[in-house]
Write an enzyme that holds these catalytic residues in place. Structure first.
Site, PDB file in Angstrom:
ATOM      1  CG  ASP A  35      -2.069   1.147   0.605  1.00 49.85           C
ATOM      2  OD1 ASP A  35      -2.350   1.664  -0.173  1.00 49.85           O
ATOM      3  OD2 ASP A  35      -2.998   1.210   2.247  1.00 49.85           O
ATOM      4  CG  HIS A  94       1.328   1.945  -9.475  1.00 53.36           C
ATOM      5  ND1 HIS A  94       0.140   1.730  -7.941  1.00 53.36           N
ATOM      6  CD2 HIS A  94      -0.183   3.069  -9.991  1.00 53.36           C
ATOM      7  CE1 HIS A  94      -1.300   2.077  -7.629  1.00 53.36           C
ATOM      8  NE2 HIS A  94      -1.367   2.554  -8.703  1.00 53.36           N
ATOM      9  CG  LEU A 153       9.838 -17.309  -3.801  1.00 53.71           C
ATOM     10  CD1 LEU A 153       9.315 -17.947  -1.968  1.00 53.71           C
ATOM     11  CD2 LEU A 153      10.529 -15.866  -3.660  1.00 53.71           C
TER      12      LEU A 153
HETATM   13  C1  FPP Z   1      -1.510  -0.039  -3.297  1.00 53.93           C
HETATM   14  O1  FPP Z   1      -1.096   1.463  -3.430  1.00 53.93           O
HETATM   15  C2  FPP Z   1      -0.961  -0.718  -4.421  1.00 53.93           C
HETATM   16  C3  FPP Z   1      -1.695  -1.304  -5.813  1.00 53.93           C
HETATM   17  C4  FPP Z   1      -3.117  -0.965  -5.600  1.00 53.93           C
HETATM   18  C5  FPP Z   1      -1.910  -2.098  -6.735  1.00 53.93           C
HETATM   19  C6  FPP Z   1      -0.063  -2.515  -6.386  1.00 53.93           C
HETATM   20  C7  FPP Z   1       0.827  -2.712  -7.643  1.00 53.93           C
HETATM   21  C8  FPP Z   1       2.162  -2.955  -7.896  1.00 53.93           C
HETATM   22  C9  FPP Z   1       3.232  -2.741  -6.312  1.00 53.93           C
HETATM   23  C10 FPP Z   1       2.871  -2.398  -8.854  1.00 53.93           C
HETATM   24  C11 FPP Z   1       2.992  -3.667  -9.692  1.00 53.93           C
HETATM   25  C12 FPP Z   1       2.610  -5.314  -9.409  1.00 53.93           C
HETATM   26  C13 FPP Z   1       3.748  -5.551 -10.310  1.00 53.93           C
HETATM   27  C14 FPP Z   1       3.746  -7.074  -9.665  1.00 53.93           C
HETATM   28  C15 FPP Z   1       3.581  -5.903 -11.592  1.00 53.93           C
HETATM   29  P1  FPP Z   1      -2.637   2.686  -3.277  1.00 53.93           P
HETATM   30  O2  FPP Z   1      -2.725   2.875  -4.999  1.00 53.93           O
HETATM   31  O3  FPP Z   1      -3.436   2.254  -3.290  1.00 53.93           O
HETATM   32  O4  FPP Z   1      -1.433   3.863  -2.767  1.00 53.93           O
HETATM   33  P2  FPP Z   1      -2.594   5.017  -2.108  1.00 53.93           P
HETATM   34  O5  FPP Z   1      -3.527   3.814  -0.717  1.00 53.93           O
HETATM   35  O6  FPP Z   1      -1.416   5.855  -1.129  1.00 53.93           O
HETATM   36  O7  FPP Z   1      -3.575   5.657  -3.130  1.00 53.93           O
END
Ligand code: FPP
Length: 237
Positions: free
Chosen positions: A17, A34, A128
């Site tokens: 997050d 991201h 893994l």
């Molecule tokens: C939450 O942060 C994260 C996500 C919704 C996406 C997670 C994706 C990645 C870490 C990158 C892609 C992953 C792979 C495996 C290629 P948020 O956007 O909700 O953050 P915020 O709460 O600060 O808005």
């Protein structure tokens, strides 16, 4: 004084997050967060491999994430596709197996094809298992498992008298994997957000104040050391 050996969690689940906040704090578009988050994925997978964790589940896209603006969804799908496209050689070299959970049929065809091919290519790898939760929602998973069980009961394949928690767990997407021992969530939030509600029943929680793009190998180590000090009783004494 010698230190007690670390007790390594067999399965670590992570709610990644804070990508958006990380980007906003730098005046960058959310997709930059991201992108940086995908780099952290690489680093944490390496850390898990080095420490000797057997399974790592990453919450990469939730069923609720479909409600985000189309532009952000497109950026996330593009990142996922690139990740899957570039991981083959590395996962083979490092002996990493890739698996997925969630309603992956909702992903764009380009991602589904890459996912299926990487899962197949790495299926015999042993060091893994990296499990990507994609279009994943725990309530949806539990509802689908219940439906499958109800169908098996109605056809007589299963008798209702034989319904146990183990039998139920066998209907979940996660049936081939052990339950997570440790849940890590970044960005200081104390929520499960529809992630592995059944499977995390006895997991230890570690909340990091850092946003996911800032989380690194040494934070992962800190979480494992913290976990190894916990006294897990599973409801017993
Ligand atoms: C939450 O942060 C994260 C996500 C919704 C996406 C997670 C994706 C990645 C870490 C990158 C892609 C992953 C792979 C495996 C290629 P948020 O956007 O909700 O953050 P915020 O709460 O600060 O808005």
């Amino acid at each position: 004084m010698s230190q007690a050996p670390l007790s390594i969690p067999r399965h670590v689940a992570i709610i990644m997050d804070g990508n958006g906040r990380w980007a906003e704090a730098r005046g960058l578009p959310r997709k930059a967060g991201h992108r940086a988050g995908a780099e952290t994925v690489r680093e944490v997978v390496d850390a898990a491999l080095e420490i000797g964790v057997d399974f790592i589940t990453l919450y990469a896209f939730s069923s609720e994430n479909w409600k985000r603006p189309q532009k952000e969804i497109d950026a996330l799908m593009k990142l996922l596709e690139r990740f899957l496209k570039t991981k083959g050689k590395e996962f083979m070299k490092k002996n990493i197996r890739l698996r997925s959970i969630g309603q992956t049929e909702r992903l764009p065809e380009s991602c589904r094809a890459r996912l299926a091919s990487l899962e197949k290519e790495t299926s015999e790898n042993k060091a893994l298992t990296v499990i990507l939760a994609l279009s994943y929602g725990s309530r949806e998973e539990i509802a689908e498992a219940s439906l499958r069980l109800a169908q098996k009961i109605s056809t007589g394949e299963i008798s209702p008298d034989h319904l146990t928690t183990e039998l139920f767990a066998q209907q979940l997407d996660t049936a081939p994997f052990p339950d997570p021992d440790l849940l890590i969530r970044t960005s200081g939030e104390f929520r499960l957000s529809n992630f592995l509600l059944w499977q995390l029943s006895y997991a230890e929680f570690f909340i990091s104040e850092k946003n996911w793009p800032d989380f690194n190998k040494s934070d992962f180590h800190e979480a494992v050391v913290d976990y190894s000090r916990r006294n897990r009783r599973f409801g017993g004494l």
